[in-house]
Design an enzyme around this catalytic site. Structure first.
Site, PDB file in Angstrom:
ATOM      1  N   GLU A  35      39.707  44.529  40.186  1.00  0.00           N
ATOM      2  CA  GLU A  35      39.204  45.837  40.579  1.00  0.00           C
ATOM      3  C   GLU A  35      40.338  46.718  41.101  1.00  0.00           C
ATOM      4  OE1 GLU A  35      35.169  43.513  42.007  1.00  0.00           O
ATOM      5  OE2 GLU A  35      36.453  44.508  43.489  1.00  0.00           O
ATOM      6  N   LEU A  64      33.125  46.203  38.884  1.00  0.00           N
ATOM      7  CA  LEU A  64      32.940  45.611  40.211  1.00  0.00           C
ATOM      8  C   LEU A  64      32.082  44.353  40.074  1.00  0.00           C
ATOM      9  CD1 LEU A  64      33.440  46.090  43.291  1.00  0.00           C
ATOM     10  CD2 LEU A  64      31.224  47.231  43.322  1.00  0.00           C
ATOM     11  N   SER A  65      32.714  43.280  39.606  1.00  0.00           N
ATOM     12  CA  SER A  65      31.974  42.032  39.365  1.00  0.00           C
ATOM     13  C   SER A  65      32.943  40.870  39.403  1.00  0.00           C
ATOM     14  CB  SER A  65      31.254  42.079  38.011  1.00  0.00           C
ATOM     15  OG  SER A  65      30.661  40.819  37.733  1.00  0.00           O
ATOM     16  N   GLU A  66      33.101  40.258  40.577  1.00  0.00           N
ATOM     17  CA  GLU A  66      34.022  39.128  40.712  1.00  0.00           C
ATOM     18  C   GLU A  66      33.628  37.973  39.796  1.00  0.00           C
ATOM     19  OE1 GLU A  66      34.665  41.692  44.182  1.00  0.00           O
ATOM     20  OE2 GLU A  66      32.842  40.826  43.278  1.00  0.00           O
ATOM     21  N   PHE A  89      39.800  40.855  48.540  1.00  0.00           N
ATOM     22  CA  PHE A  89      39.871  40.107  49.801  1.00  0.00           C
ATOM     23  C   PHE A  89      39.261  38.738  49.536  1.00  0.00           C
ATOM     24  CE2 PHE A  89      39.725  44.536  50.955  1.00  0.00           C
ATOM     25  CZ  PHE A  89      40.610  44.668  52.012  1.00  0.00           C
ATOM     26  N   PRO A  95      30.992  35.611  45.111  1.00  0.00           N
ATOM     27  CA  PRO A  95      30.268  35.756  43.840  1.00  0.00           C
ATOM     28  C   PRO A  95      30.939  35.006  42.686  1.00  0.00           C
ATOM     29  CG  PRO A  95      30.429  37.875  44.942  1.00  0.00           C
ATOM     30  CD  PRO A  95      31.324  36.932  45.691  1.00  0.00           C
ATOM     31  N   HIS A 135      36.048  40.952  55.159  1.00  0.00           N
ATOM     32  CA  HIS A 135      37.393  41.245  54.673  1.00  0.00           C
ATOM     33  C   HIS A 135      38.455  40.360  55.337  1.00  0.00           C
ATOM     34  CE1 HIS A 135      35.155  44.805  53.555  1.00  0.00           C
ATOM     35  NE2 HIS A 135      36.181  45.291  52.878  1.00  0.00           N
TER      36      HIS A 135
END
Length: 331
Positions: A35, A64-66, A89, A95, A135
C-alpha cells in the site's frame, strides 16, 4: 591494485531503501508491492523514488488488502519471482496471517521441496513513536512458532541492508522486522555495493565479562545505554544483538552465558510467550550449569500497547535494565 569499496552514511530506513534499490538493480525477478509504496514512497518513505526509477511493474501500489497482496506475492514467489511485500505496520499483518501461516510457511513442506516461497514481508514494528493503536505492536513471537518462515530483526543501518539482501535471496519466506524507533535515530557507514549478512547469526556489540544482556531491534540501544551506565560502576556487560529471531543463534547465546554466568534478556514484546523465553530455553539447555544467578527478563507488559501518555511506561527502559543487571550481580 586493491579496489576501495565506497560507503555512504545512512539511517536505518535509508539502508532499507538502498538494499531494495540494489536488489531491483541486480535481480530482474525482484519486485516490491504494498500500500502506497509507489507514488507516495511508503508511509515511512522506505520505498521513496523506487517506482520512478524502476517503473510501475516493479514497484506496485496495491489495494488496501493485506490478505490480497500477500497472497498474490506467495503466488508470484512460487512462480519464479522474489517479491518484497511491505506491511505498513506489523499490527496490520493480522489480515494476512492466514496466508502467511497456512501457505507461505508450508508450501516447501507441502510439496516435499518441489516448490519454495522466496518472498520477504517487511514490517515496521514497535512502540515509542507515538503511533495510534495497532500501529505499535511487537508480536514477533506469533511467527517464530511456525517452522518454515524465518524472522529477522536488524537494529543498525549496516545490518539492515545486509540482512535484507540475504532475506530476499533466501529460498524461504522471511518476515523482516524494522524497528521504527531506530529508523532515523542515527547514521552509519554502509557499503554502496551489494553484501549479505548470514541469517541466524547474532553479533556482540559490547564486550564484557560480568553480565550478558541479550536484545534485538529497538531494544539494542536500550541495552547498550544500560551497559554503559554499569561500566561506570565497574560492571562490564556483554551485549548481544540476536539479529535473527528464527532460527536463533544458539552458539552466541551459549558462548556469552558460559562466559558471564549472569544474564538479562530485553525485549519490548509482551512478557508471556515472548521470544525471550526461547532464549531462556537455550540457556537452560546449553549453559545451565554455568549460571550464577537466575535469568532476569525486562519486557513489555501483558497488555495491549497503551496510548501516548503511558507508552513510555510500557516500554523497557535503560533504567529497568540497569536494575535487572544489579539484581543478577547481587544474587
Amino acid at each position: 591494485m586493491q579496489t576501495t569499496v565506497g560507503t555512504k552514511s545512512l539511517t536505518l530506513v535509508q539502508a532499507v531503501t538502498d538494499g531494495m534499490r540494489t536488489l531491483l538493480q541486480d535481480h530482474e525477478d525482484v519486485l516490491v508491492l504494498g500500500e502506497d509504496v509507489g507514488v507516495n514512497g511508503g508511509v515511512f518513505r522506505a520505498t521513496d523514488g523506487l517506482q520512478a526509477e524502476f517503473g510501475e511493474d516493479r514497484v506496485v501500489d496495491t489495494p488496501l488488502s493485506e490478505a490480497g497482496f500477500t497472497g498474490a506475492a506467495i503466488g508470484m514467489a512460487v512462480n519464479g519471482f522474489r517479491p518484497i511485500v511491505e506491511i505498513q505496520f506489523l499490527g496490520f499483518v493480522y489480515p494476512a496471517y492466514e496466508q502467511i501461516m497456512t501457505h507461505a510457511s508450508r508450501i516447501r513442506a507441502r510439496t516435499m521441496g518441489h516448490y519454495s516461497v522466496p518472498m520477504v514481508i517487511r514490517a515496521p514494528y514497535g512502540a515509542g513513536v507515538r503511533a495510534p493503536e495497532i500501529h505499535s505492536d511487537s508480536v514477533e513471537a506469533l511467527f517464530t512458532h511456525m517452522p518454515g518462515i524465518k524472522v529477522v530483526c536488524p537494529s543498525t543501518p549496516y545490518d539492515a541492508k545486509g540482512l535484507l539482501i540475504a532475506s530476499v535471496l533466501d529460498p524461504d519466506p522471511v518476515l523482516f522486522l524494522e524497528p521504527m524507533r531506530n529508523y532515523r535515530a542515527g547514521k552509519e557507514e554502509v557499503p554502496e555495493e551489494s553484501y549479505t549478512i548470514e541469517i541466524g547469526k547474532g553479533k556482540r556489540v559490547m564486550e564484557g565479562k560480568d553480565v550478558s544482556i541479550i536484545a534485538w531491534g529497538a531494544m539494542v540501544p536500550v541495552a547498550k545505554k544500560a551497559a554503559e551506565h554499569m561500566k561506570e560502576q565497574g560492571v562490564h556487560c556483554d551485549v548481544i544483538d540476536m539479529r535473527t529471531l528464527y532460527p536463533l543463534d544458539r552458539e552466541i547465546v551459549q558462548d556469552t552465558v558460559q562466559k558471564t554466568g549472569r544474564t538479562v534478556i530485553v525485549h519490548e514484546a509482551h512478557e508471556t510467550s515472548g521470544v525471550g523465553n526461547d532464549v531462556l530455553s537455550l540457556i537452560n539447555d546449553y549453559a545451565f550449569l554455568y549460571q550464577k544467578a537466575p535469568v532476569e527478563r525486562v519486557t513489555g507488559f501483558d497488555t495491549p500497547v497503551p496510548f501516548f501518555a503511558y507508552e513510555d511506561h510500557y516500554l523497557p527502559t535503560s533504567e529497568r535494565v540497569v536494575k535487572a543487571v544489579q539484581k543478577v550481580m547481587s544474587f
